[in-house]
Design a protein around this motif. Sequence first.
Motif, PDB file in Angstrom:
ATOM      1  N   PRO A 146       0.804  -1.230   0.000  1.00 42.76           N
ATOM      2  CA  PRO A 146       0.000   0.000   0.000  1.00 42.76           C
ATOM      3  C   PRO A 146       0.839   1.283   0.000  1.00 42.76           C
ATOM      4  CG  PRO A 146      -0.967  -1.605   1.488  1.00 42.76           C
ATOM      5  CD  PRO A 146       0.354  -2.158   1.073  1.00 42.76           C
ATOM      6  N   ALA A 147       1.927   1.305   0.766  1.00 45.73           N
ATOM      7  CA  ALA A 147       2.768   2.507   0.823  1.00 45.73           C
ATOM      8  C   ALA A 147       3.469   2.751  -0.503  1.00 45.73           C
ATOM      9  CB  ALA A 147       3.788   2.369   1.952  1.00 45.73           C
ATOM     10  N   ILE A 148       3.987   1.699  -1.126  1.00 45.76           N
ATOM     11  CA  ILE A 148       4.656   1.848  -2.421  1.00 45.76           C
ATOM     12  C   ILE A 148       3.643   2.235  -3.496  1.00 45.76           C
ATOM     13  CG2 ILE A 148       5.954   0.620  -4.201  1.00 45.76           C
ATOM     14  CD1 ILE A 148       7.182  -1.078  -1.957  1.00 45.76           C
ATOM     15  N   TYR A 149       2.490   1.608  -3.452  1.00 49.28           N
ATOM     16  CA  TYR A 149       1.392   1.943  -4.374  1.00 49.28           C
ATOM     17  C   TYR A 149       1.059   3.426  -4.282  1.00 49.28           C
ATOM     18  CZ  TYR A 149      -3.577   1.883  -5.898  1.00 49.28           C
ATOM     19  OH  TYR A 149      -4.795   2.131  -6.499  1.00 49.28           O
ATOM     20  N   GLN A 150       0.884   3.919  -3.053  1.00 49.55           N
ATOM     21  CA  GLN A 150       0.535   5.320  -2.857  1.00 49.55           C
ATOM     22  C   GLN A 150       1.651   6.250  -3.335  1.00 49.55           C
ATOM     23  OE1 GLN A 150      -2.122   7.072  -2.063  1.00 49.55           O
ATOM     24  NE2 GLN A 150      -0.934   8.967  -2.156  1.00 49.55           N
ATOM     25  N   ARG A 151       2.889   5.902  -3.051  1.00 48.31           N
ATOM     26  CA  ARG A 151       4.015   6.787  -3.376  1.00 48.31           C
ATOM     27  C   ARG A 151       4.284   6.867  -4.874  1.00 48.31           C
ATOM     28  NH1 ARG A 151      10.265   6.411  -1.029  1.00 48.31           N
ATOM     29  NH2 ARG A 151      11.108   8.107  -2.325  1.00 48.31           N
ATOM     30  N   TYR A 152       4.188   5.725  -5.552  1.00 49.72           N
ATOM     31  CA  TYR A 152       4.597   5.692  -6.965  1.00 49.72           C
ATOM     32  C   TYR A 152       3.431   5.546  -7.945  1.00 49.72           C
ATOM     33  CZ  TYR A 152       9.246   4.967  -4.977  1.00 49.72           C
ATOM     34  OH  TYR A 152      10.414   5.104  -4.267  1.00 49.72           O
ATOM     35  N   MET A 153       2.508   4.610  -7.680  1.00 50.95           N
ATOM     36  CA  MET A 153       1.449   4.344  -8.647  1.00 50.95           C
ATOM     37  C   MET A 153       0.398   5.443  -8.687  1.00 50.95           C
ATOM     38  SD  MET A 153       2.231   1.501 -10.143  1.00 50.95           S
ATOM     39  CE  MET A 153       0.761   0.784 -10.869  1.00 50.95           C
ATOM     40  N   VAL A 154       0.019   5.944  -7.504  1.00 46.95           N
ATOM     41  CA  VAL A 154      -1.067   6.930  -7.459  1.00 46.95           C
ATOM     42  C   VAL A 154      -0.747   8.179  -8.271  1.00 46.95           C
ATOM     43  CG1 VAL A 154      -2.299   8.524  -5.937  1.00 46.95           C
ATOM     44  CG2 VAL A 154      -2.180   6.095  -5.378  1.00 46.95           C
ATOM     45  N   ALA A 161       9.011   4.643 -11.817  1.00 45.78           N
ATOM     46  CA  ALA A 161       7.948   3.950 -12.547  1.00 45.78           C
ATOM     47  C   ALA A 161       8.087   2.441 -12.393  1.00 45.78           C
ATOM     48  CB  ALA A 161       7.984   4.341 -14.022  1.00 45.78           C
ATOM     49  N   ALA A 162       9.298   1.936 -12.517  1.00 52.11           N
ATOM     50  CA  ALA A 162       9.532   0.496 -12.385  1.00 52.11           C
ATOM     51  C   ALA A 162       9.213   0.016 -10.972  1.00 52.11           C
ATOM     52  CB  ALA A 162      10.982   0.171 -12.738  1.00 52.11           C
ATOM     53  N   THR A 163       9.559   0.824  -9.979  1.00 51.77           N
ATOM     54  CA  THR A 163       9.267   0.448  -8.591  1.00 51.77           C
ATOM     55  C   THR A 163       7.767   0.344  -8.370  1.00 51.77           C
ATOM     56  OG1 THR A 163      11.301   1.513  -7.812  1.00 51.77           O
ATOM     57  CG2 THR A 163       9.585   1.093  -6.175  1.00 51.77           C
ATOM     58  N   GLY A 164       7.024   1.305  -8.896  1.00 49.57           N
ATOM     59  CA  GLY A 164       5.577   1.258  -8.759  1.00 49.57           C
ATOM     60  C   GLY A 164       4.982   0.013  -9.383  1.00 49.57           C
ATOM     61  N   TYR A 165       5.384  -0.271 -10.614  1.00 47.24           N
ATOM     62  CA  TYR A 165       4.800  -1.407 -11.317  1.00 47.24           C
ATOM     63  C   TYR A 165       5.260  -2.753 -10.763  1.00 47.24           C
ATOM     64  CZ  TYR A 165       2.477   1.229 -15.007  1.00 47.24           C
ATOM     65  OH  TYR A 165       1.624   2.053 -15.701  1.00 47.24           O
ATOM     66  N   CYS A 166       6.529  -2.853 -10.376  1.00 45.18           N
ATOM     67  CA  CYS A 166       7.063  -4.146  -9.942  1.00 45.18           C
ATOM     68  C   CYS A 166       6.871  -4.430  -8.465  1.00 45.18           C
ATOM     69  CB  CYS A 166       8.559  -4.229 -10.273  1.00 45.18           C
ATOM     70  SG  CYS A 166       8.932  -4.224 -12.028  1.00 45.18           S
ATOM     71  N   GLN A 167       6.696  -3.379  -7.656  1.00 44.14           N
ATOM     72  CA  GLN A 167       6.653  -3.583  -6.209  1.00 44.14           C
ATOM     73  C   GLN A 167       5.394  -3.040  -5.545  1.00 44.14           C
ATOM     74  OE1 GLN A 167      10.312  -2.455  -4.219  1.00 44.14           O
ATOM     75  NE2 GLN A 167      11.558  -2.952  -6.000  1.00 44.14           N
ATOM     76  N   GLY A 168       4.600  -2.234  -6.247  1.00 44.56           N
ATOM     77  CA  GLY A 168       3.465  -1.566  -5.625  1.00 44.56           C
ATOM     78  C   GLY A 168       2.109  -2.121  -5.968  1.00 44.56           C
ATOM     79  N   ASN A 169       2.038  -3.374  -6.384  1.00 42.40           N
ATOM     80  CA  ASN A 169       0.763  -4.018  -6.709  1.00 42.40           C
ATOM     81  C   ASN A 169       1.001  -5.525  -6.759  1.00 42.40           C
ATOM     82  OD1 ASN A 169       1.107  -4.930  -9.676  1.00 42.40           O
ATOM     83  ND2 ASN A 169       1.900  -2.832  -9.648  1.00 42.40           N
ATOM     84  N   PRO A 170      -0.034  -6.337  -6.956  1.00 41.18           N
ATOM     85  CA  PRO A 170       0.153  -7.796  -6.919  1.00 41.18           C
ATOM     86  C   PRO A 170       1.068  -8.364  -8.005  1.00 41.18           C
ATOM     87  CG  PRO A 170      -2.123  -7.260  -6.450  1.00 41.18           C
ATOM     88  CD  PRO A 170      -1.468  -5.975  -6.907  1.00 41.18           C
ATOM     89  N   PHE A 171       1.474  -7.561  -8.998  1.00 42.25           N
ATOM     90  CA  PHE A 171       2.504  -7.995  -9.944  1.00 42.25           C
ATOM     91  C   PHE A 171       3.720  -8.497  -9.170  1.00 42.25           C
ATOM     92  CE2 PHE A 171       3.884  -6.388 -14.440  1.00 42.25           C
ATOM     93  CZ  PHE A 171       3.750  -7.680 -14.921  1.00 42.25           C
ATOM     94  N   ARG A 172       4.007  -7.834  -8.054  1.00 36.80           N
ATOM     95  CA  ARG A 172       5.152  -8.174  -7.211  1.00 36.80           C
ATOM     96  C   ARG A 172       5.116  -9.632  -6.777  1.00 36.80           C
ATOM     97  NH1 ARG A 172       6.929  -4.744  -1.907  1.00 36.80           N
ATOM     98  NH2 ARG A 172       8.289  -6.281  -0.926  1.00 36.80           N
ATOM     99  N   ASN A 173       3.935 -10.122  -6.419  1.00 31.15           N
ATOM    100  CA  ASN A 173       3.820 -11.499  -5.953  1.00 31.15           C
ATOM    101  C   ASN A 173       4.248 -12.495  -7.029  1.00 31.15           C
ATOM    102  OD1 ASN A 173       2.647 -10.440  -3.558  1.00 31.15           O
ATOM    103  ND2 ASN A 173       0.649 -10.375  -4.576  1.00 31.15           N
ATOM    104  N   GLU A 174       3.902 -12.201  -8.274  1.00 33.55           N
ATOM    105  CA  GLU A 174       4.260 -13.095  -9.366  1.00 33.55           C
ATOM    106  C   GLU A 174       5.759 -13.028  -9.665  1.00 33.55           C
ATOM    107  OE1 GLU A 174       1.769 -12.477 -12.761  1.00 33.55           O
ATOM    108  OE2 GLU A 174       0.013 -13.292 -11.747  1.00 33.55           O
ATOM    109  N   ILE A 175       6.346 -11.844  -9.545  1.00 29.32           N
ATOM    110  CA  ILE A 175       7.786 -11.703  -9.769  1.00 29.32           C
ATOM    111  C   ILE A 175       8.562 -12.463  -8.692  1.00 29.32           C
ATOM    112  CG2 ILE A 175       9.706 -10.060  -9.815  1.00 29.32           C
ATOM    113  CD1 ILE A 175       7.688  -7.989 -10.947  1.00 29.32           C
ATOM    114  N   GLU A 176       8.181 -12.254  -7.428  1.00 29.97           N
ATOM    115  CA  GLU A 176       8.896 -12.904  -6.330  1.00 29.97           C
ATOM    116  C   GLU A 176       8.739 -14.411  -6.356  1.00 29.97           C
ATOM    117  OE1 GLU A 176       9.387  -9.824  -2.745  1.00 29.97           O
ATOM    118  OE2 GLU A 176       7.306 -10.464  -3.036  1.00 29.97           O
TER     119      GLU A 176
END
Length: 269
Positions: free
Chosen positions: A13-21, A214-229
């Motif tokens: 949520p914090a990464i989402y808010q900082r980068y994606m929003v 931008a990469a941090t938001g997309y790769c770490q700030g949403n459920p995409f992260r779960n698939e990458i990890e």
Amino acid sequence: MTGADKVFAGNIPAIYQRYMVPMIFDPYAQDLAGRLAVLRPGRVLEMAAGTGVVTRAIAEKLPETEIVATDLNQPMLDTAAELQRGQGKVTFRQADALALPFEDKSFDTVVCQFGVMFFPDKHQGYREAFRVLRPSGAYIFSVWDRISTNEFITVVNAALAARFSDDPPKFMERTPHGYHDVDAIAAAVREAGFSKVSVETVDKVSRANSALDAATGYCQGNPFRNEIEARAPGELQSITEAVASALAEQFGHGPIEGRIRAHVITATR
């Protein structure tokens, strides 16, 4: 949609808010709030409020409007409530959009920005919005267009597909950008009982302070992260940096910008 698609936990949520929003959600939040400012509803229900970007935009434009902002994910709502800081007449409440805990015909307007794609039963979501709306009330919601019309995520998706060629992560393609057939959407909304449905395709500009942001938001700030990890344990940061390099190659170093496209649907009860 898989169960992992709904996971916005930990520091997401914090990464989402900082980068994606600011990058992709705020431009459409301002657009949606502007649409509500024309209608001037007395009581608004927001579904899938996330960290509250739409909530704050509406409260700023319509400070006297009562807003009930809901989301299934409590950590996202906690972030939204912290950011709201008592501005406007806002109540945050955890709620399932498919089984809303509100009386029939109790809201003037229902809004949902980029949340419908996550609903496991979209028809039920439309029926619930219809149920809680007062006569002549409006349901305004948005969905992303296909990935190819959104420039940043097109590059991100291609970079990850190259990195995981045998099993590329599909979250973005499957869920956020997987529900864009506007004719089918409009038909489903009418089937729920709405008398009038209009669709507007809206282009905006996505901006980030850097390709790494931008990469941090997309790769770490949403459920995409779960698939990458799941595919590369312990390599999230290095993969994020590789995606940032792909974005920088396409859009340049320093602040970057690219086109984003969404569909805004307005349905009248």
